[in-house]
Design a protein around this motif. Structure first.
Motif, PDB file in Angstrom:
ATOM      1  N   LYS A 299       9.002  -1.214   9.154  1.00  0.00           N
ATOM      2  CA  LYS A 299       8.245  -2.401   9.580  1.00  0.00           C
ATOM      3  C   LYS A 299       7.627  -2.206  10.967  1.00  0.00           C
ATOM      4  CE  LYS A 299      10.275  -6.282   7.169  1.00  0.00           C
ATOM      5  NZ  LYS A 299      11.101  -7.468   7.335  1.00  0.00           N
ATOM      6  N   HIS A 302       4.092  -1.402  10.732  1.00  0.00           N
ATOM      7  CA  HIS A 302       3.200  -2.318   9.997  1.00  0.00           C
ATOM      8  C   HIS A 302       2.542  -3.300  10.965  1.00  0.00           C
ATOM      9  CE1 HIS A 302       5.849  -1.709   6.167  1.00  0.00           C
ATOM     10  NE2 HIS A 302       5.168  -0.645   6.509  1.00  0.00           N
ATOM     11  N   THR A 303       1.307  -3.633  10.691  1.00  0.00           N
ATOM     12  CA  THR A 303       0.564  -4.554  11.553  1.00  0.00           C
ATOM     13  C   THR A 303       1.310  -5.878  11.739  1.00  0.00           C
ATOM     14  OG1 THR A 303      -1.430  -3.547  10.694  1.00  0.00           O
ATOM     15  CG2 THR A 303      -1.706  -5.602  11.881  1.00  0.00           C
ATOM     16  N   GLN A 304       1.977  -6.345  10.706  1.00  0.00           N
ATOM     17  CA  GLN A 304       2.696  -7.634  10.795  1.00  0.00           C
ATOM     18  C   GLN A 304       3.982  -7.509  11.601  1.00  0.00           C
ATOM     19  OE1 GLN A 304       1.749  -6.099   8.105  1.00  0.00           O
ATOM     20  NE2 GLN A 304       0.678  -7.444   6.674  1.00  0.00           N
ATOM     21  N   ASN A 308       6.829 -10.116  10.498  1.00  0.00           N
ATOM     22  CA  ASN A 308       5.959 -10.374   9.330  1.00  0.00           C
ATOM     23  C   ASN A 308       4.890 -11.393   9.663  1.00  0.00           C
ATOM     24  OD1 ASN A 308       7.095  -8.647   7.421  1.00  0.00           O
ATOM     25  ND2 ASN A 308       8.799 -10.091   7.112  1.00  0.00           N
ATOM     26  N   LYS A 309       4.297 -11.270  10.820  1.00  0.00           N
ATOM     27  CA  LYS A 309       3.337 -12.271  11.276  1.00  0.00           C
ATOM     28  C   LYS A 309       1.911 -11.822  10.986  1.00  0.00           C
ATOM     29  CE  LYS A 309       3.928 -15.568  14.892  1.00  0.00           C
ATOM     30  NZ  LYS A 309       4.398 -15.889  16.198  1.00  0.00           N
ATOM     31  N   GLU A 310       1.139 -12.709  10.378  1.00  0.00           N
ATOM     32  CA  GLU A 310      -0.263 -12.385  10.081  1.00  0.00           C
ATOM     33  C   GLU A 310      -1.150 -12.948  11.173  1.00  0.00           C
ATOM     34  OE1 GLU A 310      -1.444 -10.643   7.634  1.00  0.00           O
ATOM     35  OE2 GLU A 310       0.144 -10.572   6.115  1.00  0.00           O
ATOM     36  N   TYR A 311      -1.955 -12.102  11.796  1.00  0.00           N
ATOM     37  CA  TYR A 311      -2.986 -12.573  12.726  1.00  0.00           C
ATOM     38  C   TYR A 311      -4.321 -12.095  12.172  1.00  0.00           C
ATOM     39  CZ  TYR A 311       0.552 -13.347  16.410  1.00  0.00           C
ATOM     40  OH  TYR A 311       1.618 -13.784  17.154  1.00  0.00           O
ATOM     41  N   LYS A 312      -5.398 -12.661  12.724  1.00  0.00           N
ATOM     42  CA  LYS A 312      -6.716 -12.154  12.316  1.00  0.00           C
ATOM     43  C   LYS A 312      -7.095 -11.027  13.273  1.00  0.00           C
ATOM     44  CE  LYS A 312     -10.621 -14.182  10.306  1.00  0.00           C
ATOM     45  NZ  LYS A 312     -11.850 -14.767  10.668  1.00  0.00           N
ATOM     46  N   TRP A 313      -6.797  -9.796  12.890  1.00  0.00           N
ATOM     47  CA  TRP A 313      -7.119  -8.655  13.756  1.00  0.00           C
ATOM     48  C   TRP A 313      -8.498  -8.131  13.407  1.00  0.00           C
ATOM     49  CZ3 TRP A 313      -3.497  -8.050  17.366  1.00  0.00           C
ATOM     50  CH2 TRP A 313      -2.163  -8.346  17.069  1.00  0.00           C
ATOM     51  N   ASN A 365      -6.411  -4.706  16.010  1.00  0.00           N
ATOM     52  CA  ASN A 365      -5.168  -4.315  15.352  1.00  0.00           C
ATOM     53  C   ASN A 365      -4.358  -3.382  16.281  1.00  0.00           C
ATOM     54  OD1 ASN A 365      -3.169  -3.352  13.729  1.00  0.00           O
ATOM     55  ND2 ASN A 365      -4.513  -2.845  11.994  1.00  0.00           N
ATOM     56  N   VAL A 395       4.234  -9.497  17.595  1.00  0.00           N
ATOM     57  CA  VAL A 395       4.841  -9.290  16.276  1.00  0.00           C
ATOM     58  C   VAL A 395       6.227  -8.643  16.405  1.00  0.00           C
ATOM     59  CG1 VAL A 395       2.633  -9.125  15.035  1.00  0.00           C
ATOM     60  CG2 VAL A 395       3.652  -7.051  16.011  1.00  0.00           C
TER      61      VAL A 395
END
Ligand code: FAD
Length: 425
Positions: A299, A302-304, A308-313, A365, A395
């Protein structure tokens, strides 16, 4: 029967369980290191996975390791092959059943081990030599590692003793030595350009345990800078604002325990104060990111992140290149990136700022910024790098999810613009 020490990020003879245990348990021991070409290839982002500063430091470190091993009558076999042909041949020809190595848990290292295991009947003897607080001494399961640094630190400080330095390893019989000399590749062989030393760098890093020990000696005893570390550690200019020990730690030329016990010695002989404690405090941060990375596995790549956080990268190549090349609209960011590009080094204050600017201002990102650090940093350490990048990018383990105000930071830490003028290009 012969045993083999597989060196990766533990390039030292002192306080190295693989060296100590293999020479204790076997009469015949050989050692192996691979400059795996994959580690020097170009990444999908258009820069090398390992750039020349760290590669040169590695070459020097391996070369010194080879000399130290010779004193124990152990030959270091140096390889440069992504297929590990030579390692497999050694295992077969010398009927090796026991391989001693430092425990790694990130994907590239695990794949290497699995590959060798699939072709041979061998037993891996692992150790946790890269830690200050040995995971085997934990009073809880690694999966219960606290996510907040101060909880982690307090628990370690209260419940775990740092293990002593290992005794000197045994010297084996001369017959153990190989006749053949294996060549250590140079920068050209690794596909990298030569280094033109930039006179603005206050510090010249030389690889190898002895050089790391010299730096401890200089920073602790000769100059007493350790006694002021807490006051100077946010500095940007000069040779002594921080210890610079991360470089030797990152490839294991020094162990964290070696530094810890030197600080304790200094405290007994010279002075014990907040600064001496603070260096240990920072070493605990290093351990923290290692524990976090074991706990969360892949993990951290991983970008999240681990949240496990989603951002607008975004992945705006122009902005990415401007950041990498020190051509953003912020002089403070640019000077830090210039120093990195010309020397492979950047201060902790600089790293926090350029990473925060990348992820939180440019909203790019963060994985790409972390990959660029991986390429350029002389002291790149997978856990510290990805752990800190996650932390700064929102994150990871920062409970407050802070954003750096770059202008304020420049004003506070470089009020006379001494640093910005120095690294203006
Ligand atoms: C975005 C970002 C990326 C980073 N990438 C790396 C990396 O690849 N390799 C690396 O070793 N450090 C990394 N760090 C942590 C830190 O910046 C460096 O360890 C430190 O600047 C090294 O200088 P020093 O040895 O003089 O540190 P000192 O201030 O003298 O500290 C002593 C030791 O404590 C440890 N330490 C200090 N700060 C941290 C920290 N924040 N996290 C983990 N360990 C720490 C290091 O081992 C260091 O050598 C990163 C920090 C950030 C913000």
């Amino acid at each position: 029967m012969s045993a083999l020490i597989w060196f990766r990020n533990d390039l030292r003879v002192i306080d190295n369980e693989s060296v100590y245990n293999s020479t204790k348990n076997h009469n015949s021991v050989i050692a192996y290191y691979n400059f795996n070409p994959k580690k020097f290839e170009e990444t999908k982002w258009g820069f090398k996975k390992t750039e020349r500063f760290r590669a040169q430091f590695l070459i020097e470190s391996v070369s010194q390791l080879r000399n130290e091993l010779l004193k124990l009558n152990i030959s270091l076999i140096v390889d440069h092959d992504s297929n590990y042909f030579l390692l497999n041949e050694l295992i077969k020809n010398r009927k090796i059943k026991d391989i001693y190595l430092q425990k790694e848990w990130t994907q590239e290292e695990i794949l290497e081990e699995k590959f060798i295991e699939s072709l041979n009947e061998i037993k891996f003897h692992y150790n946790y030599g890269q830690f200050l607080f040995n995971p085997n001494d934990l009073n809880h399961n690694i999966n219960q590692t606290p996510e907040i640094f101060s909880n982690f630190r307090k628990n370690c400080e209260k419940n775990i003793n740092v293990r002593p330095i290992l005794p000197k390893p045994s010297i084996l019989d001369k017959n153990n030595l190989f006749n053949k000399n294996y060549v250590i590749p140079d920068l050209k062989k690794l596909g990298l350009k030569k280094i033109d030393h930039d006179d603005r760098s206050a510090f010249i890093f030389l690889g190898g345990t002895k050089e790391g020990e010299k730096r401890i000696d200089d920073y602790f005893w000769k100059t007493n800078h350790l006694s002021n570390y807490k006051l100077t550690r946010n500095g940007l200019v000069g040779k002594y604002y921080s210890s610079r020990l991360s470089t030797w730690l990152s490839n294991g030329s020094l162990s964290s325990k070696m530094i810890y016990w030197k600080v304790r010695e200094y405290e007994k002989e010279i002075k014990k104060n907040q600064s001496t404690y603070w260096l240990i405090f920072e070493l605990i941060w290093r351990d923290f990111f290692k524990y976090i990375s074991i706990k969360h596995g892949n993990k951290i790549f991983h970008t999240q992140g681990i949240l496990n956080k989603e951002y607008k990268w975004n992945q705006n190549m122009k902005l990415i290149q401007a950041w990498c090349n020190g051509k953003t609209k912020h002089e403070f960011i640019n000077s830090n990136m210039n120093e990195l590009n010309k020397s492979g080094w950047m201060s902790n204050r600089g790293r926090q700022n350029v990473a925060s600017y990348f992820a939180k201002d440019l909203k790019i990102n963060w994985i790409i910024g972390a990959a660029y650090f991986e390429s350029m940093l002389i002291d790149y350490d997978v856990h510290s790098n990805y752990g800190n990048w996650m932390y700064v990018s929102g994150v990871g383990n920062d409970p407050r999810d802070r954003k750096f105000d770059i202008n304020w930071q420049a004003e506070r830490y470089d009020p006379q613009k001494k640093y910005q003028k120095l690294w203006s290009n």
